[in-house]
Motif scaffolding. Structure first.
Motif, PDB file in Angstrom:
ATOM      1  N   GLU A 190       0.828  -1.207   0.000  1.00  8.97           N
ATOM      2  CA  GLU A 190       0.000   0.000   0.000  1.00  8.97           C
ATOM      3  C   GLU A 190       0.862   1.257   0.000  1.00  8.97           C
ATOM      4  O   GLU A 190       0.524   2.255  -0.656  1.00  8.97           O
ATOM      5  CB  GLU A 190      -0.941  -0.014   1.202  1.00  8.97           C
ATOM      6  N   LEU A 191       1.975   1.223   0.714  1.00  2.00           N
ATOM      7  CA  LEU A 191       2.915   2.351   0.680  1.00  2.00           C
ATOM      8  C   LEU A 191       3.452   2.539  -0.738  1.00  2.00           C
ATOM      9  O   LEU A 191       3.551   3.669  -1.240  1.00  2.00           O
ATOM     10  CB  LEU A 191       4.063   2.089   1.655  1.00  2.00           C
ATOM     11  N   LEU A 192       3.779   1.444  -1.390  1.00  2.00           N
ATOM     12  CA  LEU A 192       4.297   1.497  -2.753  1.00  2.00           C
ATOM     13  C   LEU A 192       3.224   2.000  -3.722  1.00  2.00           C
ATOM     14  O   LEU A 192       3.505   2.812  -4.617  1.00  2.00           O
ATOM     15  CB  LEU A 192       4.788   0.110  -3.160  1.00  2.00           C
ATOM     16  N   ALA A 241       7.920   0.527  -9.671  1.00  2.00           N
ATOM     17  CA  ALA A 241       7.135   0.006  -8.552  1.00  2.00           C
ATOM     18  C   ALA A 241       6.985  -1.506  -8.642  1.00  2.00           C
ATOM     19  O   ALA A 241       7.047  -2.215  -7.633  1.00  2.00           O
ATOM     20  CB  ALA A 241       5.760   0.671  -8.526  1.00  2.00           C
ATOM     21  N   GLY A 242       6.810  -2.014  -9.859  1.00  2.00           N
ATOM     22  CA  GLY A 242       6.717  -3.455 -10.035  1.00  2.00           C
ATOM     23  C   GLY A 242       7.984  -4.160  -9.601  1.00  2.00           C
ATOM     24  O   GLY A 242       7.940  -5.221  -8.961  1.00  2.00           O
ATOM     25  N   ALA A 243       9.133  -3.558  -9.929  1.00  2.00           N
ATOM     26  CA  ALA A 243      10.414  -4.143  -9.519  1.00  2.00           C
ATOM     27  C   ALA A 243      10.546  -4.130  -8.005  1.00  2.00           C
ATOM     28  O   ALA A 243      11.026  -5.106  -7.399  1.00  2.00           O
ATOM     29  CB  ALA A 243      11.562  -3.376 -10.162  1.00  2.00           C
ATOM     30  N   LEU A 244      10.128  -3.035  -7.376  1.00  2.00           N
ATOM     31  CA  LEU A 244      10.194  -2.962  -5.915  1.00  2.00           C
ATOM     32  C   LEU A 244       9.226  -3.954  -5.270  1.00  2.00           C
ATOM     33  O   LEU A 244       9.538  -4.529  -4.227  1.00  2.00           O
ATOM     34  CB  LEU A 244       9.874  -1.538  -5.456  1.00  2.00           C
ATOM     35  N   ALA A 245       8.069  -4.141  -5.875  1.00  2.00           N
ATOM     36  CA  ALA A 245       7.109  -5.106  -5.344  1.00  2.00           C
ATOM     37  C   ALA A 245       7.680  -6.522  -5.392  1.00  2.00           C
ATOM     38  O   ALA A 245       7.512  -7.313  -4.452  1.00  2.00           O
ATOM     39  CB  ALA A 245       5.795  -5.034  -6.120  1.00  2.00           C
TER      40      ALA A 245
END
Length: 223
Positions: A54-56, A70-74
């Motif tokens: 949710e933060l992302l 964001a996908g990479a961080l997820a």
């Protein structure tokens, strides 16, 4: 307790349904407002960033990172869930410290040293990752590309907070007068008399309450 992360597919769904608004006027104020209201003591009534996903998702909506990053961080958070939980804890700690610091600014008080230390700590981390870059004939501050940094979404928030605190904008800082709201905003109205986070929300509710009060206690006709 470690939160379960499910990667970019889940992130897309969260982005679509995350109930956040961007009415603060500055990034740090919108970050502070990632709550479903506060009680009279300033405590959070409902948190809108209850996990790293949710933060992302909020950071995508705020324009901090794009969807591919964001996908990479997820995906990274799905494998490093304990580290993601630590970043989430830092984010909440920073948000609450910023709320208290800026609320003191609204009320003319002095912020607690502990809250200032939280901001200084996050600011130091953010500045380590800054670099001066030449773009289109001018120099700008950018962030060093670190795809593995789960906390990169906090860096612009800390810098935004310092910009507000060290600018001439503090005298335009306001807080919504709605009960159980407490959102902060930069008052850009012509007469600097903004009362509500959003007229369609707290402003409209205030109108309804006034109308009900008048109906419940109509004025007595002159005798």
């Amino acid at each position: 307790m470690v939160t379960a992360y499910h990667g970019p597919g889940n992130l897309s769904k969260i982005i679509e349904r995350l109930p956040v608004k961007f009415i603060g006027g500055r990034l740090c104020l919108d970050f502070i407002n990632t709550v479903g209201g506060r009680d009279a003591a300033g405590a959070v009534i409902r948190d809108k960033i209850g996990n790293y996903d949710e933060l992302l998702a909020w950071s995508v909506l705020a324009g901090i990172v794009d969807r591919p990053r964001a996908g990479a961080l997820a995906r990274l958070a799905a494998h490093e869930d304990r580290e993601a939980d630590k970043v989430l804890a830092r984010a909440v700690r920073l948000r609450e410290a910023l709320y208290r610091i800026l609320k003191c600014a609204v009320e003319g008080g002095r912020p607690a040293d502990a809250d200032a230390d939280v901001l200084r700590g996050e600011l130091s981390i953010a500045r380590v990752h800054q670099r001066l870059s030449a773009e289109r004939g001018r120099f700008v501050w950018t962030f060093v590309e670190r795809p593995e940094a789960l906390d990169r979404i906090l860096w612009p928030v800390a810098l935004s907070a310092v910009e507000v605190l060290t600018s001439g904008e503090l005298d335009r800082l306001g807080q919504c007068g709605g009960p159980d709201c407490g959102w902060l905003f930069l008052d850009t109205s012509r007469n600097h008399r903004r009362l509500w986070c959003d007229m369609r929300d707290c402003g409209n509710r205030a109108k309804v309450r006034r109308l009900r009060a008048r109906r419940a206690h109509p004025p007595h006709p002159p005798s």
